[in-house]
Design a protein around this motif. Sequence first.
Motif, PDB file in Angstrom:
ATOM      1  N   ARG A 131      52.795  70.256  95.035  1.00 13.82           N
ATOM      2  CA  ARG A 131      53.942  70.124  95.943  1.00 13.82           C
ATOM      3  C   ARG A 131      53.717  68.882  96.812  1.00 13.82           C
ATOM      4  N   ARG A 132      54.017  67.723  96.241  1.00 11.19           N
ATOM      5  CA  ARG A 132      53.770  66.466  96.943  1.00 11.19           C
ATOM      6  C   ARG A 132      54.593  66.350  98.233  1.00 11.19           C
ATOM      7  N   ARG A 133      55.773  66.940  98.216  1.00 15.96           N
ATOM      8  CA  ARG A 133      56.606  66.822  99.411  1.00 15.96           C
ATOM      9  C   ARG A 133      55.955  67.501 100.611  1.00 15.96           C
ATOM     10  N   GLU A 134      55.241  68.585 100.368  1.00 17.42           N
ATOM     11  CA  GLU A 134      54.545  69.249 101.469  1.00 17.42           C
ATOM     12  C   GLU A 134      53.443  68.334 102.017  1.00 17.42           C
ATOM     13  N   LEU A 135      52.757  67.642 101.140  1.00 15.19           N
ATOM     14  CA  LEU A 135      51.694  66.746 101.568  1.00 15.19           C
ATOM     15  C   LEU A 135      52.249  65.550 102.338  1.00 15.19           C
ATOM     16  N   ALA A 136      53.336  65.009 101.813  1.00 15.50           N
ATOM     17  CA  ALA A 136      53.907  63.803 102.432  1.00 15.50           C
ATOM     18  C   ALA A 136      54.624  64.120 103.730  1.00 15.50           C
ATOM     19  N   GLY A 137      55.123  65.383 103.857  1.00 12.44           N
ATOM     20  CA  GLY A 137      55.881  65.756 105.041  1.00 12.44           C
ATOM     21  C   GLY A 137      55.032  65.850 106.278  1.00 12.44           C
TER      22      GLY A 137
END
Length: 417
Positions: free
Chosen positions: A411-417
């Motif tokens: 879940r890259r979006r969780e990391l980037a968020g």
Amino acid sequence: MPLQPGDRVALLVPGSRTYVDVVLSLLAEGVFPIPLDPRLTAYERERILANLEPAAVITDPAELAPLRATSRGIPLGRPMHVTSGTTGTPKGVFSGLLTRDDAAALVAEERDLWGFASTDVNLVLSPLYHSAPLRFAMGTLLAGGRITGFDADGNQPAFDPARITATIEEERPTTMFCVPAHLQRLFVHWDEHGTPDLSCFRLVAHAGAACPEPVKRRLIETFPAGSTWEFYGSTEGQFTACRSEDWLERPGTVGRARPGRTLHLDGDGQIWCTVPPYARFSYFNDPAKTEAAWRETEAGPAFSVGDLGRLDADGFLWLDGRREDLVITGGVNVYPAEVESTLAGHPGVKDVAVYGVADDRWGQRVVASYVGSATAEELDAWARERLAPPKRPKEYRAIAELPRTLTGKIRRRELAG
């Protein structure tokens, strides 16, 4: 309410032997099951099902039994799985009602590729609302084999390495589908308690997420020669299959096009796949999204799910990630999969994810979150020896665990968020 061909039935119950029987029973009548995670919140259920218009929603396992047929006919379509929803509202992937000939061809393709037979015992590891474990279980039953991995009441328990090991020793399965996270947990357990006799396996297939090279090599060494495979596919359809022996000759490849399919790349490196008529699909009630997924080619209609890749002269495919994961830093395209593969080679890295974050100077900067003992300085030195400047992460973040979906996707979006 009586169900009619073309109707949809949402299944929001845990996996079980009965679950697979009901899926096959419904499909034989031309009714499309919608397998969903029973843990979805009410809000998530409503959001997904609003566009799919199910004729029935099953939330109690006791409601399954009346839907089970006494005989098993050929499926007249595919279950309506929904896309993972990492980029918006999940969409139903709809095969439509197939003719008898196309339905038979769909079953035959899976049987011929994986060799399903009446002697097979398929060990079910992943939740059955996911497409791959359900497809392998269905293929086994349609060939006259049986499935295992359930408790005494026929229900599917949570993944547990000790239980799986005991099942292997007692049931002697011949096939299983797994994701790399399953393999990692099994190997840890076997290091501590001993590896069971695995000679019963003729097929171990993995997919769902990138497999770290050390895990892949141990898989090949641990299971019988010739038994291990990888495949590349999506909710929408299947692209490739790869024998581990081919992978050893071309590390990192996900194989060549499955029989009856062709692969090609457009100018941006996006992967397109032509498929037989019985493997075509639409996004239910979403003609615009359907149109965007398909294009006409010399080989016939081809679809894409937005993945990027490279093909060699022999038709072997390597994945560079998803278009939506592409990082554009200083006007240069950086593919997370390439950077992840490089960093994963460091002995102090157990798991890694690469992604882009907003940056005033570069537009996006490359960031790596990782699990392991390596320091940021060590990883920076490692990257400098192996990656061109735009691909080198500007920041390294050590974390305890990467956020992943149940099928192992980061879940890259969780990391980037």
